[in-house]
Every structure is written in structure tokens, then in C-alpha cells.
Design an enzyme around this catalytic site. Structure first.
Site, PDB file in Angstrom:
ATOM      1  N   ARG A  26       0.802  -1.225   0.000  1.00 53.55           N
ATOM      2  CA  ARG A  26       0.000   0.000   0.000  1.00 53.55           C
ATOM      3  C   ARG A  26       0.838   1.281   0.000  1.00 53.55           C
ATOM      4  NH1 ARG A  26      -3.765  -1.794   4.879  1.00 53.55           N
ATOM      5  NH2 ARG A  26      -2.099  -3.332   5.104  1.00 53.55           N
ATOM      6  N   ASN A  75      36.665  41.752   4.546  1.00 52.26           N
ATOM      7  CA  ASN A  75      35.333  42.084   4.047  1.00 52.26           C
ATOM      8  C   ASN A  75      35.316  41.862   2.543  1.00 52.26           C
ATOM      9  OD1 ASN A  75      32.650  43.535   4.872  1.00 52.26           O
ATOM     10  ND2 ASN A  75      33.261  44.365   2.891  1.00 52.26           N
TER      11      ASN A  75
HETATM   12  C1  UD1 Z   1      -1.598  -7.807  11.568  1.00 52.89           C
HETATM   13  C2  UD1 Z   1      -2.396  -8.722  12.495  1.00 52.89           C
HETATM   14  C3  UD1 Z   1      -3.677  -8.005  12.896  1.00 52.89           C
HETATM   15  C4  UD1 Z   1      -3.347  -6.691  13.544  1.00 52.89           C
HETATM   16  C5  UD1 Z   1      -2.462  -5.838  12.645  1.00 52.89           C
HETATM   17  C6  UD1 Z   1      -1.964  -4.638  13.401  1.00 52.89           C
HETATM   18  C7  UD1 Z   1      -1.926 -11.000  11.829  1.00 52.89           C
HETATM   19  C8  UD1 Z   1      -2.423 -12.183  11.138  1.00 52.89           C
HETATM   20  N1  UD1 Z   1      -2.696  -9.938  11.815  1.00 52.89           N
HETATM   21  O1  UD1 Z   1      -2.361  -7.597  10.399  1.00 52.89           O
HETATM   22  O2  UD1 Z   1      -4.410  -8.806  13.788  1.00 52.89           O
HETATM   23  O3  UD1 Z   1      -4.540  -5.988  13.842  1.00 52.89           O
HETATM   24  O4  UD1 Z   1      -1.305  -6.584  12.223  1.00 52.89           O
HETATM   25  O5  UD1 Z   1      -1.290  -3.769  12.568  1.00 52.89           O
HETATM   26  O6  UD1 Z   1      -0.857 -11.039  12.395  1.00 52.89           O
HETATM   27  N2  UD1 Z   1       5.062  -9.567   8.120  1.00 52.89           N
HETATM   28  C9  UD1 Z   1       6.099 -10.440   7.960  1.00 52.89           C
HETATM   29  N3  UD1 Z   1       5.907 -11.552   7.209  1.00 52.89           N
HETATM   30  C10 UD1 Z   1       4.733 -11.829   6.606  1.00 52.89           C
HETATM   31  C11 UD1 Z   1       3.672 -10.936   6.772  1.00 52.89           C
HETATM   32  C12 UD1 Z   1       3.856  -9.809   7.545  1.00 52.89           C
HETATM   33  O7  UD1 Z   1       7.192 -10.215   8.492  1.00 52.89           O
HETATM   34  O8  UD1 Z   1       4.640 -12.864   5.930  1.00 52.89           O
HETATM   35  C13 UD1 Z   1       5.287  -8.362   8.920  1.00 52.89           C
HETATM   36  C14 UD1 Z   1       5.054  -7.099   8.127  1.00 52.89           C
HETATM   37  O9  UD1 Z   1       6.254  -6.654   7.521  1.00 52.89           O
HETATM   38  C15 UD1 Z   1       4.571  -6.135   9.210  1.00 52.89           C
HETATM   39  C16 UD1 Z   1       3.887  -7.051  10.215  1.00 52.89           C
HETATM   40  O10 UD1 Z   1       4.357  -8.347   9.968  1.00 52.89           O
HETATM   41  O11 UD1 Z   1       5.660  -5.493   9.834  1.00 52.89           O
HETATM   42  C17 UD1 Z   1       2.374  -7.008  10.079  1.00 52.89           C
HETATM   43  O12 UD1 Z   1       2.031  -7.424   8.783  1.00 52.89           O
HETATM   44  P1  UD1 Z   1       0.793  -6.824   8.010  1.00 52.89           P
HETATM   45  O13 UD1 Z   1       0.711  -7.474   6.682  1.00 52.89           O
HETATM   46  O14 UD1 Z   1       0.814  -5.357   8.057  1.00 52.89           O
HETATM   47  O15 UD1 Z   1      -0.387  -7.420   8.916  1.00 52.89           O
HETATM   48  P2  UD1 Z   1      -1.830  -6.867   9.038  1.00 52.89           P
HETATM   49  O16 UD1 Z   1      -2.647  -7.400   7.940  1.00 52.89           O
HETATM   50  O17 UD1 Z   1      -1.777  -5.417   9.223  1.00 52.89           O
HETATM   51 MG    MG Z   2      -0.108  -3.808   9.021  1.00 59.32          MG
END
Ligand code: UD1
Ligand code: MG
Length: 482
Positions: free
Chosen positions: A18, A383
Site C-alpha cells: 500500500r 570584508n
Molecule cells: C496484523 C495482524 C492483525 C493486527 C495488525 C496490526 C496478523 C495475522 N494480523 O495484520 O491482527 O490488527 O497486524 O497492525 O498477524 N510480516 C512479515 N511476514 C509476513 C507478513 C507480515 O514479516 O509474511 C510483517 C510485516 O512486515 C509487518 C507485520 O508483519 O511489519 C504485520 O504485517 P501486516 O501485513 O501489516 O499485517 P496486518 O494485515 O496489518
Molecule cells: Mg499492518
């Protein structure tokens, strides 16, 4: 006491779609520091045994940035199985095999989370001997977040992701912040049981909560005091929102430390900047990088300084500066452009519409108006006349100009480098200095002025200039014929 051992796992493997950016999300900057830099600094403040960062998307760039920000962080690689649960498994695998204790999980994209909030989460977790403690928040608009589902007694039951939630669950306003403390053993055990059988086909870390429920150790969710602390950055609107919050905290911190800032909303200060008591920052000013502002200095309005050093009592107005040193009591601007290598000594002056680069200007020396001074040294008490240009570039190479002490150069000079002007020398107005000027000499090279009487009347008859000239000759007597 195994309970006191702590590891922090920072999740940074996600793509950050995003953001719509070629730069990995966690490397976008806030207050001069990459998002993940804020998180790593907060993690370190808890003094854990290990900090692990989990990477995958743009792996090499992100890993290099992390190593730069925290040389002791362990880099863990996530494999092709997606999801936060898989990421934590990768983090756990990178810990020493004998590690037993508490595991704090934080996201690399939650930059405002502070060490005090994390420390109190950890204290509650340890106090309750919990298997897992989730930091939650109550939001007006919970869209997109995982929801905290509690049972009738109000105890944490499970976390459901937006994509998998029923209508009723989506109406819940308490969300999972993505920050948790787990005991390492049950975390390992339950993660192994988590599948990718869900709407996103990812291995959810959040599923561990439901699996831990009913075990001998309790699970709990604690709402953060203020919900903005846990705000994640997923797009550039949220990046700006978080930046605004962070800046407000930084500016307020400096105000409380004795810096006068009358218009906090228009002043932006990087986390890496330092200011001394009784300095003053005027509206529209940005202080970036390793900039330092000494006591009594007044900076602004409308000034941007990057990696600059401003000395005690100096005055810098409407200036753009990078890698410049401004001495105590010196004065810069309005409308000055200080490029790298500018060193203005104490009580010196770089004035209005002046550009400097690699310019060392000595004690009390002044470049007051309309000049370009590059690759130059100026001694003390000199100067430089208005409109002076150092011609430092011959089209191929740059050359130096050396101006001694107590020099008085005339207006609108060109110093054609390489050239030296000795101590105490003078130059006339309009001089193009091509040859060295010895100490105490006067250099002039203008051609004699030629004056042609009545030229305007003869060559521009009927113009306003001709009429003005005619009127002047009537009132003054015709001096142009003298
Ligand atoms: C996640 C939570 C959600 C919470 C939200 C808060 C889960 C399943 N969901 O959702 O409950 O409300 O965060 O912001 O955990 N990441 C990895 N590897 C991956 C996927 C993600 O390292 O395979 C890291 C991302 O870089 C990020 C964090 O995990 O720093 C959260 O990932 P993101 O995809 O933003 O999760 P959300 O869908 O926001
Ligand atoms: Mg997130």
C-alpha cells in the site's frame, strides 16, 4: 530465573504494497530515521538479550539498513510461506537453541510505540505468569485490523482477522495492535499447529492466541493508554499522520528542555538533532540529520539545516544549509545557501543572497551581499565586497581562492581561481582578479570610462530618457556639455 530472559522479534518481511513505493516500507523515514530504526531503538531500550529482525521483501536492502541501525540485531530470513506466524517461526529459529524466556513481537511499521508501553506490557505479562499478553487498542474505526474477541467474563478468547470476521465480530472496536509478549515454549509449540487455512491463506500469528486459551497459563489483552501509540504505517497518509505525532512529541520535548519554539506546528525536528537551552527556533524551520544548535542561537524563520552545527548566540535567518559549521555569534542570511564544507568562524557573516561551498571564512570576516564563494579560504577580519564571485571552475577542474586577513575587496569582483589575495590588500570595484595580489597592494583593472555628451538626444529622440535629459539640462544648466 528463566523468566527474566527476553528476546525481541521485529517483523519486517512484508511487502508493504500500500505504500506504492520502490523503497521497502520499513525504510521510509520519519523524523530522519527509517521506520524500523524507531522500532529497533525502542526494542534496544528494553535491554533484551537478543533482537531479531525478520526479513524477506527486498531482503538485502532491508538487512543492510538494519545492520546499519543496530549492529547487533540478528537477521532472520522468512521462507515462501506467508504470514506473521511464519515470520515469528523464522525469528525463533534464529535465536540460540537454548533460548527460553519471553518473546516480545513487534512490527517494523509501528514507529510510535515507546519503551515505557512495552515495559509495562512485559511487567503485566510476567506478573500474571501469562502464556501470551496482547497489546490492544480501542479505535473509532477498526477497519482492517484483527479484532479482539472476549468471552462473557471479558477474558481474551481469540483474535479474528478482518477478512475472516463475521458481521458481529467486525463491529468490535478493540483491535490487535500486532504487539505481543509470549512465553517462548508454548509459542513454539502452538505455532507448529497453525495452518494457512483462512481467507488470506497465510500462517497467522494471531491464531496462536486461540490455541493457547485453555492451557494452564492465561492469555490477556491490555489496551494501550492512547491508541495512536500503536498506529501502524501501511500507506503514505498514515506515514504523514505518524510523522506529525512524532514531531509533536519531539518539539514538545525540546520546549520542556528549554528551547523557545513559538509555533510548534511549523517547526520540524529530526530525532537525531540536538539543541541547547535558551536556543530559539522560529516558524517554518526544519532541523535535520546531525544538526546541533548551541545555547542562545536563533534559527529561522523559514530555515532548513541538515547536518549543520550552529554556535552559541549565532543568528541564522531564511537559510538553506547542509554540512555547514556556523561559529558563535556569527550571522547568516536572510536568503543564504550554505553548501557542504562551509565553515564560518565566530562573529563572521554570510549575508543576503550568498551561496557558499567548501568555504572557510575566518574570525569576524564578512561576505555580506550577493556572492558565490566556493573552494575558498578567507582569513580574519576581511570584508568581501557586494556581488563578489569566485570563478572556481575552469570547465574541467575546480581551483581554490585564498584571501588573507583584513582584506577589503571592492564590489562586483571576480576572483579567477587559482588566485591569492594577500593580507591587508585592497581591490577596486569591478576588478577581475586573475593574478595574485601581494599583501598590502591595491588591485584595479578597469578600463577608463568613456562619456559621450548628448548621446541620448542624438540617438534616442522622443524617448522618456531624452525628455528627462532635456528637463535636467534646463534646471541644472547643461552639465552634459561640460
Ligand atoms: C496484523 C495482524 C492483525 C493486527 C495488525 C496490526 C496478523 C495475522 N494480523 O495484520 O491482527 O490488527 O497486524 O497492525 O498477524 N510480516 C512479515 N511476514 C509476513 C507478513 C507480515 O514479516 O509474511 C510483517 C510485516 O512486515 C509487518 C507485520 O508483519 O511489519 C504485520 O504485517 P501486516 O501485513 O501489516 O499485517 P496486518 O494485515 O496489518
Ligand atoms: Mg499492518
Amino acid at each position: 530465573m528463566t523468566d527474566s530472559r527476553l528476546a525481541v522479534i521485529v517483523l519486517a518481511a512484508g511487502q508493504g504494497t500500500r505504500m506504492k513505493s520502490r523503497t521497502p516500507k520499513v525504510l521510509h523515514r520519519l523524523a530522519g530515521v527509517p521506520l524500523i530504526g524507531h522500532v529497533l531503538a525502542t526494542a534496544r531500550a528494553l535491554d533484551p538479550e537478543h533482537v531479531v529482525a525478520v526479513v524477506r521483501h527486498e531482503r538485502d536492502v532491508v538487512a543492510a539498513a538494519i545492520a546499519d541501525l543496530d549492529a547487533h540485531a540478528i537477521i532472520a530470513d522468512q521462507d515462501e510461506i506467508p504470514g506473521t506466524g511464519r515470520a515469528v517461526e523464522a525469528g525463533l529459529a534464529a535465536l540460540p537453541a537454548d533460548f527460553e524466556g519471553d518473546v516480545l513481537v513487534v512490527s517494523g511499521d509501528v514507529p510510535l510505540l515507546d519503551a515505557e508501553t512495552l515495559a509495562s506490557l512485559l511487567a503485566r505479562h510476567r506478573g500474571a505468569e501469562a502464556a501470551a499478553t496482547v497489546l490492544s487498542a480501542v479505535l473509532d474505526d477498526a477497519t482492517g485490523y484483527g479484532r479482539i474477541v472476549r468471552d462473557v467474563a471479558g477474558t481474551l478468547d481469540r483474535i479474528v482477522e478482518q477478512k475472516d470476521a463475521t458481521e458481529a465480530e467486525r463491529a468490535l472496536t478493540e483491535i490487535n495492535s500486532g504487539t505481543y509478549v509470549f512465553r517462548s515454549a508454548p509459542l513454539r509449540e502452538k505455532l507448529a499447529l497453525v495452518s494457512t487455512d483462512n481467507a488470506a491463506q497465510e500462517k497467522y500469528l494471531t491464531d496462536v492466541i486461540g490455541l493457547l486459551r485453555g492451557d494452564e497459563h492465561p492469555v490477556a489483552a491490555l489496551p494501550a493508554g492512547q491508541s495512536w501509540i500503536v498506529a501502524g504505517v501501511n500507506d503514505r497518509v498514515q506515514l504523514a499522520d505518524a510523522g506529525l505525532r512524532l514531531n509533536q512529541m519531539i518539539v514538545r520535548g525540546w520546549q520542556l528542555a528549554g528551547v523557545t519554539i513559538s509555533d510548534p506546528a511549523s517547526v520540524w525536528i529530526d530525532r537525531t538533532v540536538t539543541l541547547e537551552e535558551d536556543s530559539e527556533i522560529l516558524p517554518g524551520t526544519q532541523l535535520k540529520g546531525a544538526t546541533t544548535i548551541a545555547r542562545g542561537a536563533v534559527v529561522g524563520p523559514d530555515t532548513t539545516l541538515t547536518d549543520c552545527e550552529v554556535g552559541e548566540g549565532a543568528r541564522v535567518s531564511r537559510t538553506d544549509g547542509t554540512l555547514a559549521v556556523i561559529g558563535a555569534g556569527a550571522s547568516v542570511g536572510p536568503f543564504a545557501y550554505l553548501r557542504p564544507g562551509t565553515r564560518l568562524a565566530a562573529d563572521g557573516k554570510i549575508g543576503t543572497f550568498v551561496e557558499t561551498k567548501n568555504a572557510v571564512i575566518g574570525l569576524g570576516s564578512k561576505v555580506p551581499h550577493l556572492s558565490y564563494i566556493g573552494d575558498t579560504t578567507v582569513g580574519e577580519g576581511s570584508n568581501i565586497g557586494a556581488g563578489t564571485i569566485t570563478a572556481n571552475y575552469d570547465g574541467v577542474k575546480k581551483h581554490r581562492t585564498e584571501v588573507g586577513s583584513h582584506v577589503r575587496s571592492g564590489s562586483h569582483n571576480v576572483f579567477v581561481a587559482p588566485v591569492r589575495i594577500g593580507d591587508g590588500a585592497y581591490t577596486g570595484a569591478g576588478t577581475v582578479v586573475r593574478k595574485d595580489v601581494p599583501a598590502g597592494a591595491l588591485a584595479v583593472n578597469h578600463a577608463p570610462q568613456r562619456t559621450v555628451p548628448r548621446w541620448v538626444a542624438a540617438n534616442r529622440p522622443g524617448t522618456a530618457a531624452a525628455e528627462a535629459a532635456a528637463a535636467a539640462s534646463e534646471t541644472d544648466g547643461d552639465r552634459s556639455t561640460e
